[in-house]
Design a protein around this motif. Structure first.
Motif: not given
Length: 182
Positions: A84-89, A91-92
């Protein structure tokens, strides 16, 4: 702790997961330690991600002539939060890249508008019809370049590839030198 020391087929796992784990165990016996990722859709819950690692157990040989251990240690770790953190990163990073692209597009449009404004201002101040004609040609050229950029953006948005082409760098520079001189 319940599955420790038990065979994979006796733990009561999902058949697909059990088959993948057996393939991992076989691969570990033949090729050494392995690490794999697995995603499981645990309906009605969310998608879960697991990292599964395996290595041969450090156990003594069972019989004379046996090669290597007779068991494999398999460890599973839930990495859903990391994903989830990798996905948010990611996306950023995409948003940052998009901002860079938009900045480049704005810069290119501003260049076209500056050229149009420069040619129009110059044409208003002179009386020579030849120079006015040249300025109007410069305006048309700048408008066409801006239009080409719009078409390229639309092709990109629709997933159409931009064809590669060769351009003469000298011609591109000379085309802009007139504006700079004026």
């Amino acid at each position: 702790n319940d599955p420790i020391g038990r065979r994979i087929d006796s733990v009561g796992l999902n058949p697909v997961l059990a088959r993948q784990l057996m393939e991992l165990v076989e691969s570990t016996f033949t090729s050494g330690p392995r690490v794999m990722e697995l995603k499981l859709n645990q309906l009605p819950d969310k998608l879960r991600y697991f990292e599964i690692s395996s290595q041969k157990a450090d156990t003594p040989q069972r019989e004379e002539g046996d090669e290597g251990p007779d068991s494999v240690i398999v460890a599973m770790r839930d990495i859903t939060d990391r994903r989830a953190v990798e996905s948010h990163l990611l996306q950023a990073q995409r948003l940052s890249s998009l901002g860079t692209v938009i900045g480049g597009i704005a810069h290119a449009f501003n260049n076209s508008l500056t050229a149009i404004s420069g040619y129009a201002s110059y044409a208003r101040q002179i009386d020579d019809l030849g120079q006015i004609h040249d300025s109007l040609n410069g305006i048309v050229l700048s408008v066409n370049k801006a239009g080409d950029m719009v078409h390229k953006l639309l092709d990109y948005a629709e997933g159409n590839p931009t064809p590669m082409r060769l351009e003469d760098l000298g011609e591109a520079i000379n085309a802009r030198l007139d504006l700079l001189r004026k």
